[in-house]
Design a protein around this motif. Sequence first.
Motif, PDB file in Angstrom:
ATOM      1  N   LEU A 234     -34.817   0.619  38.908  1.00 12.85           N
ATOM      2  CA  LEU A 234     -34.971  -0.543  38.021  1.00 12.85           C
ATOM      3  C   LEU A 234     -33.717  -1.407  38.011  1.00 12.85           C
ATOM      4  O   LEU A 234     -33.787  -2.630  37.812  1.00 12.85           O
ATOM      5  CB  LEU A 234     -35.284  -0.086  36.588  1.00 12.85           C
ATOM      6  CG  LEU A 234     -36.655   0.564  36.349  1.00 12.85           C
ATOM      7  CD1 LEU A 234     -36.730   1.077  34.918  1.00 12.85           C
ATOM      8  CD2 LEU A 234     -37.774  -0.437  36.620  1.00 12.85           C
ATOM      9  N   LEU A 235     -32.562  -0.791  38.221  1.00 11.62           N
ATOM     10  CA  LEU A 235     -31.300  -1.529  38.176  1.00 11.62           C
ATOM     11  C   LEU A 235     -31.138  -2.460  39.372  1.00 11.62           C
ATOM     12  O   LEU A 235     -30.275  -3.342  39.346  1.00 11.62           O
ATOM     13  CB  LEU A 235     -30.128  -0.543  38.106  1.00 11.62           C
ATOM     14  CG  LEU A 235     -30.155   0.450  36.929  1.00 11.62           C
ATOM     15  CD1 LEU A 235     -28.977   1.401  36.996  1.00 11.62           C
ATOM     16  CD2 LEU A 235     -30.169  -0.306  35.593  1.00 11.62           C
ATOM     17  N   SER A 236     -31.943  -2.267  40.411  1.00 11.80           N
ATOM     18  CA  SER A 236     -31.867  -3.128  41.600  1.00 11.80           C
ATOM     19  C   SER A 236     -33.106  -4.004  41.736  1.00 11.80           C
ATOM     20  O   SER A 236     -33.239  -4.723  42.723  1.00 11.80           O
ATOM     21  CB  SER A 236     -31.731  -2.250  42.861  1.00 11.80           C
ATOM     22  OG  SER A 236     -30.654  -1.366  42.740  1.00 11.80           O
ATOM     23  N   GLU A 237     -33.983  -3.925  40.755  1.00 14.80           N
ATOM     24  CA  GLU A 237     -35.252  -4.638  40.825  1.00 14.80           C
ATOM     25  C   GLU A 237     -35.123  -6.086  40.340  1.00 14.80           C
ATOM     26  O   GLU A 237     -34.331  -6.392  39.443  1.00 14.80           O
ATOM     27  CB  GLU A 237     -36.303  -3.924  39.961  1.00 14.80           C
ATOM     28  CG  GLU A 237     -37.183  -2.962  40.726  1.00 14.80           C
ATOM     29  CD  GLU A 237     -38.079  -3.648  41.728  1.00 14.80           C
ATOM     30  OE1 GLU A 237     -38.270  -4.878  41.633  1.00 14.80           O
ATOM     31  OE2 GLU A 237     -38.602  -2.955  42.622  1.00 14.80           O
ATOM     32  N   THR A 238     -35.936  -6.953  40.924  1.00 13.73           N
ATOM     33  CA  THR A 238     -36.039  -8.340  40.448  1.00 13.73           C
ATOM     34  C   THR A 238     -37.375  -8.595  39.755  1.00 13.73           C
ATOM     35  O   THR A 238     -37.612  -9.705  39.261  1.00 13.73           O
ATOM     36  CB  THR A 238     -35.881  -9.313  41.626  1.00 13.73           C
ATOM     37  OG1 THR A 238     -36.838  -8.977  42.647  1.00 13.73           O
ATOM     38  CG2 THR A 238     -34.480  -9.225  42.212  1.00 13.73           C
ATOM     39  N   ALA A 239     -38.220  -7.580  39.714  1.00  9.85           N
ATOM     40  CA  ALA A 239     -39.511  -7.726  39.038  1.00  9.85           C
ATOM     41  C   ALA A 239     -39.306  -7.806  37.532  1.00  9.85           C
ATOM     42  O   ALA A 239     -38.287  -7.367  36.994  1.00  9.85           O
ATOM     43  CB  ALA A 239     -40.416  -6.548  39.388  1.00  9.85           C
ATOM     44  N   THR A 240     -40.283  -8.369  36.846  1.00  6.83           N
ATOM     45  CA  THR A 240     -40.289  -8.372  35.388  1.00  6.83           C
ATOM     46  C   THR A 240     -41.416  -7.477  34.894  1.00  6.83           C
ATOM     47  O   THR A 240     -42.488  -7.414  35.477  1.00  6.83           O
ATOM     48  CB  THR A 240     -40.477  -9.786  34.821  1.00  6.83           C
ATOM     49  OG1 THR A 240     -41.721 -10.312  35.313  1.00  6.83           O
ATOM     50  CG2 THR A 240     -39.341 -10.697  35.235  1.00  6.83           C
ATOM     51  N   ILE A 241     -41.144  -6.787  33.796  1.00  8.02           N
ATOM     52  CA  ILE A 241     -42.088  -5.824  33.230  1.00  8.02           C
ATOM     53  C   ILE A 241     -42.355  -6.276  31.799  1.00  8.02           C
ATOM     54  O   ILE A 241     -41.440  -6.279  30.970  1.00  8.02           O
ATOM     55  CB  ILE A 241     -41.518  -4.406  33.276  1.00  8.02           C
ATOM     56  CG1 ILE A 241     -41.148  -4.048  34.722  1.00  8.02           C
ATOM     57  CG2 ILE A 241     -42.520  -3.404  32.706  1.00  8.02           C
ATOM     58  CD1 ILE A 241     -40.207  -2.904  34.846  1.00  8.02           C
TER      59      ILE A 241
END
Length: 986
Positions: free
Chosen positions: A207-214
């Motif tokens: 999650l710390l490298s993700e660009t997605a939004t949740i």
Amino acid sequence: MNRFRLSTGGLIDRSRPLSFTFDGRKMQGFAGDTLASALLANGQRLVGRSFKYHRPRGILTAGAAEPNALVTIGRDGRTEPNTRATVQELYDGLVARSQNRWPSLDFDIGAVNGMLSPFLGAGFYYKTFMWPAGFWEKVYEPVIRKAAGLGRATREADPDGYEKCWAHCDLLIIGAGPAGLAAALTAGRAGLRVILADEGALPGGSLLSETATIGDRPAPQLAADIAAELHSLPNVRVLARTTVFGWYDGNVFGAVERVQKHVAELCAGPPVERLWRIAATQAILATGSEERPIVFGGNDIPGVMMAGAMRTYLNRHAVAPGKSVAVFTTNDSGYRLATDLEAAGVGVAAIVDSRREGSPVGGGSARVIKGGLVRDAKGGKALAGVTIAVDGRNETLDVDALAMSGGFSPVIHLACHRGGRPIWSDAHGAFLAPQDTEGLTLAGSAAGVGSLSACLADGAGHAARLAGLLGRAAQPAVFGPVAGEGTGDAGKPLWSVPGIRGKAFVDFQNDVGLKDLKLAVREGYGHVELAKRYTTNGMATDQGKLSNINAIGLLAEARGVSPAEVGTTTFRPFYTPVSFGALTGASHGKHFQPVRKSPLHDWAAKHGATFVETGLWYRSAWFPRAGEKTWRESVDREVRNVRLNAGLCDVSMLGKIEIHGRDAAEFLNRVYANAFLKLPVGRARYGLMLREDGMIYDDGTTSRLGDNHFFMTTTTAYAAGVMNHLEFCAQALWPDLDVRLASVTDQWAQMAIAGPKARTILQAIVDEDISGEAFPFLAAREVSLFGGALRGRLFRISFSGELAYEIAVPAGFGESVADALMEAGEAHICAYGIEALGVLRIEKGHVTHNEINGTVVPADLGFGKMVSPTKADFIGKAMVHREGLTAPDRLRLVGVKPLDPAATFRTGAHILAKGTEATLENDQGYVSSSAFSPHVGSTIGLALVRNGPERHGEEIVVWNGLMGETTPAVLCDPVFVDPANEKLHA
């Protein structure tokens, strides 16, 4: 200074710059950097050299699987070699040095090995170094030892502290990525006692490298919010910087927490590392999956990196991997990287997708080469370009960075630590965890789940189910829709690229290439375990985390079978290296082992005892008096006084075991070689305990204090071993017997009172009659002391051959009882230690574990008649009468004394027949115990000699080649004092 650092973005703290050095060069990073990200930001591509060929190597991953970026950090006693730069947090003043190079990283003489690579292929060490024979010790071995290893350990003492802890929980969650965080939040809200362990400094994982939004939150923000809630729950413990390294029986997990490995100045209180043993009712393994490299020419050149790692450095650490990047992928993840690179302003030269079909999401405006393969990379200490093969033609791209993604392998190591074997899945293109993992549930991508939203749901769902099993109602945590996530498509495995020209590596650290594995198959080492040892694939510090699955795939291709048929090598702890400091904990220096002091320790100290460490115990060795200049003077005085008057010796260290139950007598009858079934109440008996092979295991006395109550004493050294042996017999061999055992060594203070005046002194404190008629030899019973003020146990047994007793009292009364005895015998009694006790027992021919050395049977020590011929069975009965154990030329117990009373010999010296040379063929036995005897007036000894009892009176030579001593001596009866036992029965 930070020429590859992006001006914005990332989770680093730009307000906290940090200075560090690498090979003496000053560099700068920020709080939140790892050493690897800071090196990349400073343009340091070359970070190490490979083990065999010393090839230039760069940073390949962003986590624990890193095979290349191993460095030495710290100074003096805090020097730590083989530290993975990818997991080492940056701190101000960090000193890092590259390894396995000379004279420098940039110019390494060892790189000449690369020119010799045609001669150094797989198995070369099995085929060379055979001749000339004399070269092995003089040339080959010194050179190999010099070349072995990567970093160099310091010889200075580690100044830091370590500790060990136990923890218990309802649910242990291993991994704080999407699935782990979702599981922890669900279980924590349900009220379970939860431990969440993750090797990272911050919870979040991918999650710390993700660009997605949740929902409406960016992925890193969601991770921070969940972590904040978990920290607020009193029933949840979050262990950051903690690697769970093993899964053991009883659902116990081993973990090491790096408490102060990320700070410049250590706090005085906490340890630097803490070893956890975590007992969990249930556990969830949410360790994610490891991206696989692709095997092509030049895949080890600095600048070639895993696509997921590149995404971590870009999005989490705000570091550009290069100025022009190519992406080589077999799945959809490469497209997401290309999108992120383009958004950060980094040029993407092309996406090379090995698949011809499919419509992946993302990729930005980058050129996509479908059905393409990166055949070779070019460059030396840095990547300069790649050659792409597509539709029968080659194309060259000038790039300074290449991302590769060959699919994903679930991180299932812990699930296999208890013997389970992974299962190959064609659908996932990977090995999945074994199915029989009771107590351990896999979740998220560790279970083969692909997309981010599916991982969140999977972790929450498993936690809710386990909460129900543990008696708690739980609702799976819900996080909202995920926007911008990948498809989770695994793609088809690509084990290697055809038409390779350059060196293509499978194991980057050990320089195991594609050709090595093919050679192993051709030469008959295609079995996965044989190939591992023949090629050394998977034997480096990363234990094959990146290389093993590719190696299995390549072996399968070469053998024409499925990876399922090849199988995997054995998974064993530790998942990642654990320091000796963490394993040792506080057990070093004076705390190497616990100190055990007898209940009479202070009494002995009060009388001036000199103490010696014997195992875990401090025992009084002798009691010097004014005017005595040597220890021998003190010991001789103590021995004489015991023989003439009386002495008191602390024997509290003997093992003591209470045995209760209806079948206690039958139990002992099976454990001992001699009979115990009909031992009368109030009597003691000397017993021999054998091993299954007929050898003597231990000896001691056992007293019957009641019909169903026995009290056993063991030798000090074997107290714990005998207790374990008895428990095994009771629980595994004869569970039908009604018998209960309890170790009470620390509950009793026990002292021996020996000598002609022992009875008179002891009668002063014992209320009952202890005359020879009322309390004969081997009597054992409870007695009243001091007019009924105290109860104790009295045993008439002797290790000295004198009239002797042993009295046991509750530990807290030991010193006062000893004081009373010393006062009662003030004119005659002395304290004596184990040195005098040793002399007394050798004079009497009593054996200890000097003689009971694991190679003797009862007959060897003169105890043959003790072995019951009538008992139906006992441990050792089937083997004790084997031909080899009854041979007349066995080593058997005798006494030995010098012909010249002024001459001496030492324990361990060999026995030679008179007039023979000191050769192995002429060796007749050895001296097992020796001491100077004031009674005999010379050195005496016990020895194990071939056919010894038949050789009494024979003159022999005692030879000690180590000390250069030769002593003419005579073999004799092992009993030097009172052979008729008149004193014993006085």
